[in-house]
Design an enzyme around this catalytic site. Sequence first.
Site, PDB file in Angstrom:
ATOM      1  N   GLU A  94       0.814  -1.233   0.000  1.00 55.76           N
ATOM      2  CA  GLU A  94       0.000   0.000   0.000  1.00 55.76           C
ATOM      3  C   GLU A  94       0.836   1.267   0.000  1.00 55.76           C
ATOM      4  OE1 GLU A  94      -0.954  -2.655   1.508  1.00 55.76           O
ATOM      5  OE2 GLU A  94      -3.067  -2.955   1.031  1.00 55.76           O
ATOM      6  N   HIS A 163     -10.198  -5.168  10.848  1.00 54.70           N
ATOM      7  CA  HIS A 163     -10.804  -4.989   9.527  1.00 54.70           C
ATOM      8  C   HIS A 163     -12.115  -4.229   9.580  1.00 54.70           C
ATOM      9  CE1 HIS A 163      -7.922  -8.176   8.676  1.00 54.70           C
ATOM     10  NE2 HIS A 163      -8.055  -7.895   7.403  1.00 54.70           N
TER      11      HIS A 163
END
Lengths: 371, 390
Positions: A94, A163
């Site tokens: 990322e 998450h």
Amino acid sequence: MLGVLRRKVACKANGVSALGQGIRVVASRAFSSSGKEMTVREALNSALDEEMSADPKVFIMGEEVGEYQGAYKISKGLLEKYGPERVLDTPITEAGFAGIGVGAAYYGLRPVIEFMTFNFSMQAIDHIINSAAKSNYMSAGQISVPIVFRGPNGAAAGVGAQHSQCYAAWYGSCPGLKVLAPYSSEDARGLLKAAIRDPDPVVFLENELLYGESFPVSAEALDSSFCLPIGKAKIEREGKDVTITAFSKMVGYALQAAEILAKDGISAEVINLRSIRPLDRSTINASVRKTNRLVTVEEGFPQHGVGAEICASVLEDSFEYLDAAVERIAGADVPMPYAANLERMAVPQVEDIVRAAKRACYRSTPLAATA
Amino acid sequence: MAQLTQRAATFQRTLSAAVSSTRCLSTASTSPISVETSLPFTGHKIDPPSRSVETTPQELLSFFRDMALMRRMEIAADSLYKAKLIRGFCHLYDGQEAVAVGMEAAITKKDCIITAYRDHCIFLGRGGTLLESFAELMGRKDGCSKGKGGSMHFYKKEGGFYGGHGIVGAQVPLGCGLAFAQKYSKDENVTFAMYGDGAANQGQLFEALNMAALWDLPAILICENNHYGMGTAEWRAAKSPAYYKRGDYVPGLKVDGMDALAVKQACKFAKEHALKNGPIILEMDTYRYHGHSMSDPGSTYRTRDEISGVRQERDPIERIRKLILSHDLATEKELKDTEKEVRKEVDEAIAQAKESPLPDPSELFTNVYVKGLGVEAFGADRKELRAVLP
């Protein structure tokens, strides 16, 4: 669905106040129903497709966006249509690919960077804030960054603490960013298209659980030139007793709560924020000045959250109009648990919104706990 | 007069010697000279280029002038900082000039450069002016970022310079992004992403390098190895300080960064490579005379002997001076005159920059967005100070 029909009825009934409402009501009347429905997924996919078709500088980059057709199938079919030069599968890096995206935006391309969820954006957050958001300012306008960071945000179902976080408040506090949170398919289409066309960095917070939900779309919304304005909230349901602000999935919950409240004679006005930054303070304040009561709803953590900002804004601009303290409904102040019952307690439910609205209207059941 | 009669044989040069050194530059010959680099290049997974560099008198004289200008600018910035006219961070580049100048000689303004915070001289090389530089350092409106960026945030987009970045290592993925965009746009140009030995250990560098190699991006990673990441020597920070090898599957070249001609040769070689084969790493062995920044004396982790040793043996300006003199391209006096001119230019720019006002208070709220949408922004007391973003 019911909410939409009710809104149409409400529009006609409120003909007298239409002038006071101004452009907003006229605009919502102007959208003719196409009789069509579209899932949020289809809405996002079509928006991406149309913007890539219209502007060769637009490209998509992220994990599994190409050959896998998108982790949540949002970019389905785009690799076949536009080729691997414009739909790029990245390694799981990322920081690297967010930085590459920002660099490409510096040069003048229009990247759409997908984070598989915004939890992973934390690995790249330096590029979002320091490389993207601040560059136009630091360079006094030389380096603009027309980039979109998009992906699912907030809680899904049973995915656990790492998450499930909502990043609206974090990104929403940063000058130089625009932060959007669509609810319906029209929101998804109009806001994503606006985001891609916008010359500034946009954080586009989707919601995984909304991807499969269907909404009616107007004929206007289906047009490839359709765009929604950034920085403008939408009154999803008009009311006069209490204002409920929400964004993303919570808009649906707020609308359900409004239905339940209506049966109890409480007319709730539901505002779909659409834009976290810029925040549409004038729509929120105008509504509170009308209803005199406010409930803010969000999925994210309560401390320093979006609701806190809305509450402060209303206190600053509309203090005299408040007839009750502002109520905040937010995610629980804990990392998201996995067990189904605990998870349910950690995320706002419709009954939480109803209860808070009743409290704001001084209509809650007496505090029997003191007995 | 004696000088003139001595030079009677070289009449053409005498004419130019009688006028200022700037005339000397423009009338200097462009006939090729071949010079050997100080050291051979060392390659990693690549055959290094030849040690023999093609140059011209004009180029060598311009190297001298440009490096003297950069040196003078940085020394002047030191004084301004101590006089508290420059605030915050100020990272000086003196000692490393050969990298900036050699690189420019090999590339065009269509190629992109991005670097970290030690950016003043790179900015000059890309076409930035002394006034823009000093005014920015002093936070004035004539600065290259209108005073809103400061020392670490110089930019010159039309010259292909993308900053000026304060977060160590962030500029490398950004640079790979520039290279990505160049390839996407089919521009046939390259990007030089510069970083130091400290940044060389950043994870995001390897993430970006991996993608650059996967996608054959025209990215050239320039490691300006001045051997110290702030106060930490390279051997204390890197298990392998052979930064030109750290690309593993990406080829690399080790270059004497104090030799402007070696830098030029390496960058020319790298550009050709990157356009055909994707990324390459160039490690420039260089040195900074100042500490990490103006807050760092630079002598607690280095000996003064080491610093003066480099200055005596490897100074990039002295190397070019010796080259010019040994090839009879100019006299010692002419070179000293050039240095005097440069000093004067710098002094004038500083005087002009000091006249430049601070930005207008309304600039607090400009450039937050390109498209402000008429949104409100607030000052510290929002009931007192608010503005509509244009």
